[in-house]
Enzyme design. Structure first.
Site, mmCIF file in Angstrom:
data_model
loop_
_atom_site.group_PDB
_atom_site.id
_atom_site.type_symbol
_atom_site.label_atom_id
_atom_site.label_comp_id
_atom_site.label_asym_id
_atom_site.label_seq_id
_atom_site.Cartn_x
_atom_site.Cartn_y
_atom_site.Cartn_z
ATOM 1 N N CYS A 272 0.799 -1.237 0.000
ATOM 2 C CA CYS A 272 0.000 0.000 0.000
ATOM 3 C C CYS A 272 0.830 1.286 0.000
ATOM 4 O O CYS A 272 0.832 2.019 -0.992
ATOM 5 C CB CYS A 272 -0.929 -0.006 1.206
ATOM 6 S SG CYS A 272 -2.101 -1.363 1.155
HETATM 7 N N1 NAD Z 1 -2.761 -5.695 1.933
HETATM 8 C C1 NAD Z 1 -3.240 -4.641 2.554
HETATM 9 O O1 NAD Z 1 -2.876 -4.348 3.696
HETATM 10 C C2 NAD Z 1 -4.268 -3.741 1.917
HETATM 11 C C3 NAD Z 1 -4.956 -2.830 2.723
HETATM 12 C C4 NAD Z 1 -5.900 -2.007 2.148
HETATM 13 C C5 NAD Z 1 -6.132 -2.069 0.771
HETATM 14 N N2 NAD Z 1 -5.427 -2.967 -0.006
HETATM 15 C C6 NAD Z 1 -5.727 -3.000 -1.439
HETATM 16 O O2 NAD Z 1 -6.568 -4.120 -1.689
HETATM 17 C C7 NAD Z 1 -6.268 -4.692 -2.968
HETATM 18 C C8 NAD Z 1 -5.905 -6.165 -2.814
HETATM 19 O O3 NAD Z 1 -4.721 -6.242 -2.030
HETATM 20 P P1 NAD Z 1 -4.244 -7.592 -1.324
HETATM 21 O O4 NAD Z 1 -3.141 -7.208 -0.400
HETATM 22 O O5 NAD Z 1 -5.411 -8.340 -0.780
HETATM 23 O O6 NAD Z 1 -3.660 -8.387 -2.564
HETATM 24 P P2 NAD Z 1 -3.190 -9.935 -2.610
HETATM 25 O O7 NAD Z 1 -2.138 -10.001 -3.646
HETATM 26 O O8 NAD Z 1 -2.907 -10.397 -1.223
HETATM 27 O O9 NAD Z 1 -4.482 -10.718 -3.107
HETATM 28 C C9 NAD Z 1 -5.064 -10.510 -4.328
HETATM 29 C C10 NAD Z 1 -5.700 -11.809 -4.789
HETATM 30 O O10 NAD Z 1 -6.375 -11.541 -6.024
HETATM 31 C C11 NAD Z 1 -6.223 -12.666 -6.871
HETATM 32 N N3 NAD Z 1 -6.503 -12.252 -8.242
HETATM 33 C C12 NAD Z 1 -5.724 -11.532 -9.094
HETATM 34 N N4 NAD Z 1 -6.384 -11.307 -10.247
HETATM 35 C C13 NAD Z 1 -7.598 -11.887 -10.132
HETATM 36 C C14 NAD Z 1 -8.718 -11.995 -10.964
HETATM 37 N N5 NAD Z 1 -8.758 -11.426 -12.166
HETATM 38 N N6 NAD Z 1 -9.785 -12.680 -10.513
HETATM 39 C C15 NAD Z 1 -9.792 -13.250 -9.293
HETATM 40 N N7 NAD Z 1 -8.758 -13.180 -8.446
HETATM 41 C C16 NAD Z 1 -7.671 -12.499 -8.859
HETATM 42 C C17 NAD Z 1 -4.807 -13.115 -6.600
HETATM 43 O O11 NAD Z 1 -4.613 -14.465 -6.989
HETATM 44 C C18 NAD Z 1 -4.710 -12.920 -5.076
HETATM 45 O O12 NAD Z 1 -5.094 -14.070 -4.371
HETATM 46 C C19 NAD Z 1 -5.158 -3.835 -3.549
HETATM 47 O O13 NAD Z 1 -5.717 -2.823 -4.338
HETATM 48 C C20 NAD Z 1 -4.520 -3.205 -2.321
HETATM 49 O O14 NAD Z 1 -3.899 -1.966 -2.617
HETATM 50 C C21 NAD Z 1 -4.508 -3.806 0.542
#
Ligand code: NAD
Length: 433
Positions: A272
């Site tokens: 992030c």
């Molecule tokens: N990690 C954090 O602390 C956090 C906090 C707030 C917001 N976010 C935001 O949330 C979003 C997700 O982050 P995250 O950390 O959970 O990511 P992550 O990489 O942990 O998980 C994302 C998941 O999406 C899956 N994926 C990718 N493309 C896909 C598709 N087309 N269809 C279905 N599944 C798909 C991946 O296989 C993965 O399991 C990002 O935009 C991030 O900036 C993250």
């Protein structure tokens, strides 16, 4: 349509879908299932889907026991088949939003998920984007894709943005008790998104548009990036002035108003804070405006790993040693304490630079058993007296709470501490930020 969705929300008969089962999506799916909904998690990663269906959690914030209970109660299931969306009333998109090598936004995951949602869009469906992204993504990218079906937003289907705010590893705040912001494309979209999250999250705040919700998330994360950049620069200034920056911060933090405590460190990490502000500066670049605070904070924060390597050089110099052939033990790889997330971690830059300078690098991180860097794989070493004594320099990069600091200080020849874990020790062999 609206009444039907509202009724399904209040009776918990609404069928919920979560796309992307990572740090954000898996806890969100469990939160809705715990609130009494039937939830289907969809991910393109078959391995994750298999693990989740077996009740084996791969995300530390969700225990396997919780998953298992919800699966046994038939409230939670997982699939890689988007056809599941045909039976889903409300779907949250939680896919990654990384940067390209050029530091420009990569919204290809959002586009791919949106295309899949489009293929299964049906009247009465509520679609919510949760991935962090630049202002305008929901109405400039998702809306045209979904309306190309001929269905009309606000009448046939509903679209909103609701940023995810979870803080992995934080025992006090979860998806359930962290207030949620929602902003819809139309007032009805906002109203439905509010009711949807209100059924599972303690507090939901509505704003006038998806753009406001998108921008609010970027303000939150830019605020952190800029303040961390400021305190990192204060640390550099304090070093030049021979003042202990940690003591300065403790003193300033006694002010009960108008000051917020941020800590210096080896650099930004995670999915992030190092990434999100670039989504905003990129968007502003398209409008011919330079986001100067973001650029400056990024410059200072991304220089911190090199600053740490300079500290290691100083520490080795005191022992009349050079990098070449020196054994450097890195304690902690994760970007923050007590998590196993190494994405964008400053430890990676530090290790790369140490290797480039011909040091022998060893590391310990119980959350990260191995690390593959370009042409080599390193494995986490168990911390032992022998290991601590063998290191010419120990570098504390992540302050995992399992580190036994008195023991480490007792065994070490020299320590570079980027997290102030050794605050109780005044010893010439300890070099702090
Ligand atoms: N990690 C954090 O602390 C956090 C906090 C707030 C917001 N976010 C935001 O949330 C979003 C997700 O982050 P995250 O950390 O959970 O990511 P992550 O990489 O942990 O998980 C994302 C998941 O999406 C899956 N994926 C990718 N493309 C896909 C598709 N087309 N269809 C279905 N599944 C798909 C991946 O296989 C993965 O399991 C990002 O935009 C991030 O900036 C993250």
């Amino acid at each position: 349509m609206k009444q039907l969705l509202q009724e399904r929300i209040s009776t918990r008969s609404l069928r919920v879908g979560v796309i992307g089962l990572g740090y954000v999506g898996l806890p969100l799916a469990a939160t809705f299932a715990e609130a009494g909904f039937h939830v289907t998690g969809i991910d393109t990663d078959e391995q994750r889907v298999d693990l989740a269906n077996r009740g084996e959690s791969y995300i530390p914030d969700i225990s396997s026991a919780t998953l298992q209970t919800l699966i046994n109660a038939k409230r939670l299931s997982f699939t890689s088949d988007y056809a599941a969306l045909d039976d889903i009333d409300a779907v949250s998109i939680c896919v990654p939003t990384p940067l390209r090598k050029t530091r420009d936004p990569d919204i290809s995951y959002i586009i791919s998920a949106a295309q899949q949602v489009r293929a299964h869009l049906h009247p009465g469906q509520l679609v919510i984007l949760e991935s962090t992204t630049y202002p305008g993504t929901t109405d400039e990218v998702l809306l045209p894709e979904l309306e190309s079906t001929g269905l009309k937003v606000g009448l046939d289907f509903f679209l909103a943005f609701s940023p995810e705010r979870i803080d992995p590893g934080n025992p006090d705040f979860s998806a359930r008790n962290t207030p949620k912001i929602v902003g819809g494309i139309t007032p009805t979209c906002t109203e439905l998104a509010l009711a949807f999250y209100g059924a599972a999250v303690e507090k939901v705040v509505s704003v006038s548009s998806a753009r406001v919700a998108e921008m609010a998330k970027l303000l939150e994360n830019t605020f952190r990036a800029v303040n961390i950049g400021l305190v990192n620069e204060i640390a550099i200034m304090c070093e030049k002035l021979s003042i202990d920056v940690w003591e300065v911060i403790d003193a300033a933090a006694t002010k009960p108003f108008g000051f917020m405590r941020f800590l210096p460190g080896p650099g930004l990490g995670g999915h992030c804070i190092p990434v999100d502000p670039h989504y905003l500066s990129w968007k502003l670049k398209t409008l011919d405006y330079r986001a100067r605070f973001i650029e400056l904070a990024a410059e200072i924060n991304s220089g911190m790993p090199h600053y740490v390597v300079d500290k290691i050089s100083e520490a080795l110099n005191e022992q009349r040693r050079s990098f070449n052939g020196a054994t450097i033990l890195v304690l902690g790889l994760a970007y923050k304490r007590n998590v196993g997330d190494v994405r964008e971690s400053p430890a990676l830059d530090i290790i790369q630079e140490l290797i480039a300078r011909k040091a022998v690098v060893l590391y310990n991180d119980e959350y990260i058993p191995s690390l593959t860097l370009r042409d080599r794989t390193l494995h986490s070493q168990a911390v032992s007296s022998g290991l601590l004594q063998a290191a010419d320099c120990i570098v504390i990069v992540t302050d995992h709470s399992y580190y036994d600091v008195p023991w480490i200080v007792g065994e070490a020849r020299c320590i570079v501490d980027t997290r102030n874990m050794t605050r109780d020790y005044k010893d010439e062999k300890i070099f702090r930020l």
